[in-house]
Design a protein around this motif. Sequence first.
Motif, mmCIF file in Angstrom:
data_model
loop_
_atom_site.group_PDB
_atom_site.id
_atom_site.type_symbol
_atom_site.label_atom_id
_atom_site.label_comp_id
_atom_site.label_asym_id
_atom_site.label_seq_id
_atom_site.Cartn_x
_atom_site.Cartn_y
_atom_site.Cartn_z
ATOM 1 N N ALA A 285 -13.158 5.497 12.914
ATOM 2 C CA ALA A 285 -11.889 5.015 12.363
ATOM 3 C C ALA A 285 -12.036 4.656 10.884
ATOM 4 O O ALA A 285 -11.160 4.978 10.058
ATOM 5 N N ILE A 286 -13.138 4.003 10.533
ATOM 6 C CA ILE A 286 -13.360 3.644 9.123
ATOM 7 C C ILE A 286 -13.554 4.903 8.276
ATOM 8 O O ILE A 286 -13.050 5.012 7.157
ATOM 9 N N PHE A 287 -14.265 5.885 8.823
ATOM 10 C CA PHE A 287 -14.469 7.158 8.120
ATOM 11 C C PHE A 287 -13.124 7.824 7.834
ATOM 12 O O PHE A 287 -12.881 8.316 6.723
ATOM 13 N N VAL A 288 -12.237 7.829 8.822
ATOM 14 C CA VAL A 288 -10.910 8.428 8.641
ATOM 15 C C VAL A 288 -10.116 7.655 7.590
ATOM 16 O O VAL A 288 -9.468 8.252 6.708
ATOM 17 N N ALA A 289 -10.170 6.324 7.661
ATOM 18 C CA ALA A 289 -9.401 5.507 6.717
ATOM 19 C C ALA A 289 -9.850 5.736 5.281
ATOM 20 O O ALA A 289 -9.022 5.844 4.365
ATOM 21 N N ILE A 290 -11.164 5.817 5.051
ATOM 22 C CA ILE A 290 -11.666 6.036 3.703
ATOM 23 C C ILE A 290 -11.233 7.399 3.178
ATOM 24 O O ILE A 290 -10.871 7.557 2.008
ATOM 25 N N ASN A 291 -11.231 8.415 4.057
ATOM 26 C CA ASN A 291 -10.793 9.739 3.635
ATOM 27 C C ASN A 291 -9.283 9.806 3.417
ATOM 28 O O ASN A 291 -8.792 10.770 2.832
ATOM 29 N N MET A 292 -8.573 8.808 3.919
ATOM 30 C CA MET A 292 -7.139 8.712 3.632
ATOM 31 C C MET A 292 -6.889 7.854 2.390
ATOM 32 O O MET A 292 -5.753 7.470 2.120
ATOM 33 N N ASN A 293 -7.997 7.557 1.655
ATOM 34 C CA ASN A 293 -7.911 6.789 0.403
ATOM 35 C C ASN A 293 -7.315 5.406 0.614
ATOM 36 O O ASN A 293 -6.539 4.904 -0.213
ATOM 37 N N ALA A 294 -7.670 4.778 1.747
ATOM 38 C CA ALA A 294 -7.115 3.465 2.058
ATOM 39 C C ALA A 294 -7.532 2.415 1.043
ATOM 40 O O ALA A 294 -6.807 1.430 0.833
ATOM 41 N N LEU A 295 -8.678 2.573 0.388
ATOM 42 C CA LEU A 295 -9.189 1.570 -0.542
ATOM 43 C C LEU A 295 -8.951 1.940 -2.001
ATOM 44 O O LEU A 295 -9.379 1.211 -2.897
ATOM 45 N N GLU A 296 -8.293 3.070 -2.251
ATOM 46 C CA GLU A 296 -8.037 3.494 -3.620
ATOM 47 C C GLU A 296 -6.725 2.897 -4.117
ATOM 48 O O GLU A 296 -5.778 2.684 -3.338
ATOM 49 N N PRO A 297 -6.610 2.617 -5.423
ATOM 50 C CA PRO A 297 -5.340 2.084 -5.958
ATOM 51 C C PRO A 297 -4.225 3.118 -5.849
ATOM 52 O O PRO A 297 -4.468 4.330 -5.899
ATOM 53 N N LEU A 298 -2.998 2.632 -5.720
ATOM 54 C CA LEU A 298 -1.853 3.530 -5.534
ATOM 55 C C LEU A 298 -1.490 4.294 -6.799
ATOM 56 O O LEU A 298 -1.042 5.429 -6.741
ATOM 57 N N GLY A 299 -1.629 3.660 -7.952
ATOM 58 C CA GLY A 299 -1.210 4.331 -9.181
ATOM 59 C C GLY A 299 0.275 4.122 -9.429
ATOM 60 O O GLY A 299 0.911 3.202 -8.910
ATOM 61 N N GLU A 300 0.881 5.011 -10.196
ATOM 62 C CA GLU A 300 2.284 4.856 -10.581
ATOM 63 C C GLU A 300 3.236 5.309 -9.471
ATOM 64 O O GLU A 300 2.947 6.246 -8.726
ATOM 65 N N HIS A 301 4.397 4.640 -9.432
ATOM 66 C CA HIS A 301 5.508 4.987 -8.522
ATOM 67 C C HIS A 301 5.024 5.136 -7.071
ATOM 68 O O HIS A 301 5.157 6.199 -6.467
ATOM 69 N N PRO A 302 4.484 4.074 -6.477
ATOM 70 C CA PRO A 302 3.953 4.203 -5.118
ATOM 71 C C PRO A 302 5.008 4.090 -4.022
ATOM 72 O O PRO A 302 4.800 4.575 -2.926
ATOM 73 N N SER A 303 6.153 3.426 -4.321
ATOM 74 C CA SER A 303 7.064 3.068 -3.241
ATOM 75 C C SER A 303 7.656 4.295 -2.557
ATOM 76 O O SER A 303 8.188 5.180 -3.213
ATOM 77 N N TRP A 304 7.567 4.318 -1.217
ATOM 78 C CA TRP A 304 8.138 5.342 -0.347
ATOM 79 C C TRP A 304 7.626 6.752 -0.645
ATOM 80 O O TRP A 304 8.197 7.721 -0.170
ATOM 81 N N SER A 305 6.598 6.854 -1.417
ATOM 82 C CA SER A 305 6.034 8.185 -1.638
ATOM 83 C C SER A 305 5.148 8.548 -0.455
ATOM 84 O O SER A 305 4.680 7.689 0.284
ATOM 85 N N SER A 306 4.948 9.847 -0.275
ATOM 86 C CA SER A 306 4.093 10.291 0.830
ATOM 87 C C SER A 306 2.694 9.739 0.676
ATOM 88 O O SER A 306 2.023 9.398 1.652
ATOM 89 N N ARG A 307 2.246 9.632 -0.584
ATOM 90 C CA ARG A 307 0.917 9.101 -0.831
ATOM 91 C C ARG A 307 0.816 7.649 -0.374
ATOM 92 O O ARG A 307 -0.175 7.227 0.227
ATOM 93 N N ALA A 308 1.873 6.858 -0.662
ATOM 94 C CA ALA A 308 1.875 5.460 -0.251
ATOM 95 C C ALA A 308 1.890 5.336 1.269
ATOM 96 O O ALA A 308 1.212 4.478 1.857
ATOM 97 N N ASN A 309 2.649 6.183 1.932
ATOM 98 C CA ASN A 309 2.709 6.142 3.391
ATOM 99 C C ASN A 309 1.360 6.470 4.007
ATOM 100 O O ASN A 309 0.935 5.842 4.988
ATOM 101 N N VAL A 310 0.690 7.458 3.452
ATOM 102 C CA VAL A 310 -0.632 7.823 3.960
ATOM 103 C C VAL A 310 -1.611 6.680 3.758
ATOM 104 O O VAL A 310 -2.422 6.355 4.642
ATOM 105 N N LYS A 311 -1.555 6.035 2.571
ATOM 106 C CA LYS A 311 -2.465 4.929 2.296
ATOM 107 C C LYS A 311 -2.187 3.748 3.232
ATOM 108 O O LYS A 311 -3.107 3.069 3.693
ATOM 109 N N ALA A 312 -0.904 3.488 3.514
ATOM 110 C CA ALA A 312 -0.562 2.395 4.427
ATOM 111 C C ALA A 312 -1.109 2.673 5.825
ATOM 112 O O ALA A 312 -1.680 1.784 6.480
ATOM 113 N N LEU A 313 -0.932 3.918 6.283
ATOM 114 C CA LEU A 313 -1.465 4.293 7.581
ATOM 115 C C LEU A 313 -2.990 4.193 7.570
ATOM 116 O O LEU A 313 -3.608 3.709 8.530
#
Length: 602
Positions: free
Chosen positions: A414-442
């Motif tokens: 589970a931790i391996f999957v989360a890291i590959n989903m960039n769970a610990l990486e910063p969101l960057g610009e315009h994160p709200s409701w973007s697909s990238r933000a949703n993936v990071k939240a998951l």
Amino acid sequence: MRLLFFLLISLNIWAVGFLQPDEAFKPKISMIDPSTIGIEIELGDQIYIYADKLKIEDADPKDGIDFASITMADAVKHEGESVYESSPAVRIGLSKSSDITGEQTLKVKLSYQGCSAAGLCYEPMETLLDITVDADKLSKRSPSGSSILKAPAVERASLEATPPKAVVKTSETDQIAQVIQGGSLWFIILSFFGFGLLLALTPCVFPMIPIISSVILAQGKGMGAKRAFFLSLVYVLSMAVAYTIAGVLAGLFGANLQAAFQTPWVITLFALIFVLLALSMFDVYELQIPNFIQSRLSKMGSQRSGVIGIAIMGFLSALIVGPCVAAPLAGALIYIGQTGDALLGGVALFSLSIGMGIPLLIVGTTSGKFMPKPGMWMDIIKAVFGVMLLGIAIWMIGRVLDENTTLLLWGGLAIFVAINMNALEPLGEHPSWSSRANVKALGFMVLLYGISLLIGGMAGAKNPLHPLDPFLPNHDSMPSVVQPQHKTFEKITSIEELDAILAENKGKKVMVDFYADWCSACKELEEKTFSNEAVKSAMDNYVLVQVDLTANDEAARAISSKYSIFGPPAILFFDENGERIKSADIIGFKTSDEFLKHLGAI
């Protein structure tokens, strides 16, 4: 005048459309196999027979041929009476009690009474049926094994007292075995193909879905629907061949051959293969056949290597990933074991396996049809299948490791999957409701779950759905609140232990569950069926015993052989006298409702 009056009434009854007795009931006798005869009663339209009026008797008890067993279809309820609305399909197993040889004439007396649904009841009837039997093909019974209905000319009063012995209710597996015994070839093929489609919905087949998807995906570029269908067909046919060969050998020699592939070193080796396949999905390396093998295969065609690899994977997957036995499979094995007819039994098993493989064929074909073009989507799909393969590896190695260690492995995945989903990486610009933000939240939720699995596993938790149980207040005093538990079974591993339990519990009914750690359907029985409150209450009427077949050692093989168990899951029932109620056998998984209905019918 009174006689003439009744005669006119009788003539009027037949005139208005009631069938004559010889039209309403047409009994016939035939040989099913060299040691089994079948009696059928062809019934007219809207005609039925009373079950308690159906009697079968050896008309010549001194002919040297005995009735070893009698079975027939179950009766149905009609206006409060048990009746047969179609032929009772009687099957009589034969043996001989003397040294007779050659062809002998067997005479069977058949008694019955029936009615028309239109309102007419017929007089009780008797008919004498005879058939020629080859005595050389009958086994000889010992004096202690006298036949069920063998008796000197029996009076009707004594016959009335014997119906329970005359009518032997058959178990589900025996009924399925009789499908092979009495059906035509095409009927057998279609029936077992249908059984296979139903078995495709069981836990035994689910792990094969990511396997076949991965091996299709691993074939690389240029994968179209036709090529994917062909490779999927190779996988399914190889799986079917494995089931058929293992099943035929098990039927002939009485061994659960699939259990031999559940030894720790085999499971560990196969789990390692899945890890290697998963790493290739993550592009850690490119999985290739060694050069010296490729050079030989190149002479046969550049694409043969992929076909051979998929065939091998399908063959091994059937034996190692899906080691479950269900009623249709057990029925085919019983038929093979009793008759030695490996060809017809093998046809049934092959049809069953093809039915089980249809969903795999669909999954594999669509994997090729909807294969994305090379790019980011291809990498994502490969990564998903890589994670699924790692999950299968953990699921398999969990049969060998303890539950705490397995929980740690799930947490690491589970931790391996989360890291590959960039769970610990910063969101960057315009994160709200973007697909990238949703993936990071998951990914962040998966990360938290993985950490809880690691912490819980180190603290002694065993259930991945409740990893923090050890930290709950009063956990030890309230296990039933946190996790439903099934009734406690007394675990045994040998015939001697079971015999001792049966002897100690005379006057009580005993339920014996044949279980193995490597059997996914066994665990589903425990988690979904035995933990049901209504089922637990119903099981209070039984002494509960569990035979652990995990080791597949000599003791496990001996007790399986004694009770003709070809593999788990299987549940046997014994009455208050310690006698097995063979008609009550359960083979394969049953839901709580099905299980309760089954208990109610015993």
